[in-house]
Scaffold this motif. Structure first.
Motif, PDB file in Angstrom:
ATOM      1  N   GLY A 248      50.538  63.788  37.022  1.00  0.00           N
ATOM      2  CA  GLY A 248      51.587  63.071  36.308  1.00  0.00           C
ATOM      3  C   GLY A 248      52.921  63.112  37.031  1.00  0.00           C
ATOM      4  O   GLY A 248      53.765  62.227  36.856  1.00  0.00           O
ATOM      5  N   ALA A 249      53.095  64.135  37.871  1.00  0.00           N
ATOM      6  CA  ALA A 249      54.363  64.314  38.590  1.00  0.00           C
ATOM      7  C   ALA A 249      54.243  63.931  40.062  1.00  0.00           C
ATOM      8  O   ALA A 249      55.100  64.320  40.866  1.00  0.00           O
ATOM      9  CB  ALA A 249      54.807  65.766  38.460  1.00  0.00           C
ATOM     10  N   PHE A 250      53.219  63.156  40.421  1.00  0.00           N
ATOM     11  CA  PHE A 250      52.965  62.934  41.857  1.00  0.00           C
ATOM     12  C   PHE A 250      54.082  62.168  42.560  1.00  0.00           C
ATOM     13  O   PHE A 250      54.223  62.236  43.781  1.00  0.00           O
ATOM     14  CB  PHE A 250      51.608  62.247  42.080  1.00  0.00           C
TER      15      PHE A 250
ATOM     16  N   LYS B 175      59.802  70.685  43.155  1.00  0.00           N
ATOM     17  CA  LYS B 175      58.731  71.620  42.774  1.00  0.00           C
ATOM     18  C   LYS B 175      59.102  72.560  41.632  1.00  0.00           C
ATOM     19  O   LYS B 175      58.317  72.777  40.717  1.00  0.00           O
ATOM     20  CB  LYS B 175      58.284  72.431  43.999  1.00  0.00           C
ATOM     21  N   ALA B 176      60.299  73.129  41.699  1.00  0.00           N
ATOM     22  CA  ALA B 176      60.702  74.088  40.654  1.00  0.00           C
ATOM     23  C   ALA B 176      60.790  73.385  39.303  1.00  0.00           C
ATOM     24  O   ALA B 176      60.350  73.931  38.280  1.00  0.00           O
ATOM     25  CB  ALA B 176      62.040  74.723  41.018  1.00  0.00           C
TER      26      ALA B 176
ATOM     27  N   ILE C 168      55.925  71.689  33.410  1.00  0.00           N
ATOM     28  CA  ILE C 168      54.569  72.090  32.996  1.00  0.00           C
ATOM     29  C   ILE C 168      54.660  73.176  31.932  1.00  0.00           C
ATOM     30  O   ILE C 168      53.980  73.119  30.902  1.00  0.00           O
ATOM     31  CB  ILE C 168      53.741  72.553  34.219  1.00  0.00           C
ATOM     32  N   GLU C 169      55.528  74.149  32.152  1.00  0.00           N
ATOM     33  CA  GLU C 169      55.708  75.217  31.155  1.00  0.00           C
ATOM     34  C   GLU C 169      56.246  74.661  29.839  1.00  0.00           C
ATOM     35  O   GLU C 169      55.865  75.097  28.761  1.00  0.00           O
ATOM     36  CB  GLU C 169      56.636  76.307  31.700  1.00  0.00           C
TER      37      GLU C 169
ATOM     38  N   MET D  35      55.324  63.854  32.336  1.00  0.00           N
ATOM     39  CA  MET D  35      55.665  64.574  33.569  1.00  0.00           C
ATOM     40  C   MET D  35      56.364  63.660  34.575  1.00  0.00           C
ATOM     41  O   MET D  35      57.057  64.128  35.470  1.00  0.00           O
ATOM     42  CB  MET D  35      54.401  65.165  34.211  1.00  0.00           C
ATOM     43  N   SER D  36      56.191  62.349  34.433  1.00  0.00           N
ATOM     44  CA  SER D  36      56.812  61.409  35.382  1.00  0.00           C
ATOM     45  C   SER D  36      58.258  61.080  35.009  1.00  0.00           C
ATOM     46  O   SER D  36      58.910  60.302  35.697  1.00  0.00           O
ATOM     47  CB  SER D  36      55.988  60.111  35.446  1.00  0.00           C
TER      48      SER D  36
END
Length: 240
Positions: free
Chosen positions: A106-108, A113-114, A120-121, A156-157
């Motif tokens: 979803g975050a591609f 990164k952080a 995700i958390e 996530m996007s």
């Protein structure tokens, strides 16, 4: 005046001799949760597929604008780069990937990164069931868990517009309640949402404005709370 996020004008879609959508107008403005309700076969999913450029071969007419720019000719895979995300009917999770891998997919388009791990958390805290099963293959999840995952993956996007196609379909009442709680929370965060849903009552209770679609046409539209008390809407969709 709120900025227009999505504006559909005169949309028609035909498959061979079948006219699935017969000339509709629909708009989603910044910060709005809009719902499109109607019976099976009314043309709701076809409308979403027209927006996302995922229609099977068919003839399409009309104009679809996203932030005042036409979507004509924009390939479906490019839309996510423009902030348009969709949770399709039937979830569409990557069944042979783990929950964590699905969320990473979803975050591609992101490289922070952080922040990705923080997101995700965040979604694990919203959907604790997913956290418990983070390494489990998505294909082994229940329908409700897959719906949670599909929604979290789309979010996530960091979408500028979220399209939801029948998110409550086939879910238990308690799971439907959870999904709608998240839909309302996401809307409160300012993400515009176009929600296609058969559970008209829940959809209208959550939405700012609603559209009723019947046989490819918009037959009723307006303030969602007013539609809840509209005798025609009650008789056809609210069981009252």
């Amino acid at each position: 005046m709120s900025q227009s996020v999505l504006k559909i004008s005169g949309l028609k879609v035909a498959y061979g001799g079948i006219k699935a959508v017969k000339g509709i107008d629909l708009e989603v403005n910044q910060g709005e949760l809009i719902t499109l309700i109607g019976a099976n076969g009314a043309g709701k999913t076809t409308t979403l597929k027209a927006i996302t450029g995922t229609l099977p071969s068919g003839k399409m007419e009309g104009r679809i604008e996203y932030f005042d720019k036409t979507l004509a000719g924009v390939p479906a895979h490019q839309l996510i780069h423009q902030g348009l995300a969709m949770v399709p009917e039937g979830r569409g999770v990557f069944t042979r990937m783990s929950i964590h891998e699905n969320l990473m997919m979803g975050a591609f388009i992101r490289n922070d990164k952080a922040d990705i791990e923080a997101d995700i958390e965040k979604w694990f805290s919203v959907f604790p069931r997913l956290k418990e099963r983070a390494a489990q293959l998505a294909g082994t999840l229940s329908g409700g868990e897959q719906q949670m995952l599909a929604m979290a993956r789309a979010l996530m996007s960091h979408p500028k517009l979220l399209l939801l196609d029948e998110p409550s379909m086939g879910l238990s009442p308690i799971m439907v309640e959870k999904i709608f709680e998240v839909i309302r929370d996401v809307s409160k965060q300012g993400v515009p949402i176009l929600l296609v849903e058969q559970n008209a009552k829940l959809a209208l209770q959550a939405a700012n404005r609603g559209y009723v679609m019947e046989s490819g046409l918009i037959t009723i539209s307006g303030d969602a709370q007013s539609m809840l008390t509209d005798p025609k809407v009650q008789a056809a969709y609210l069981g009252e």
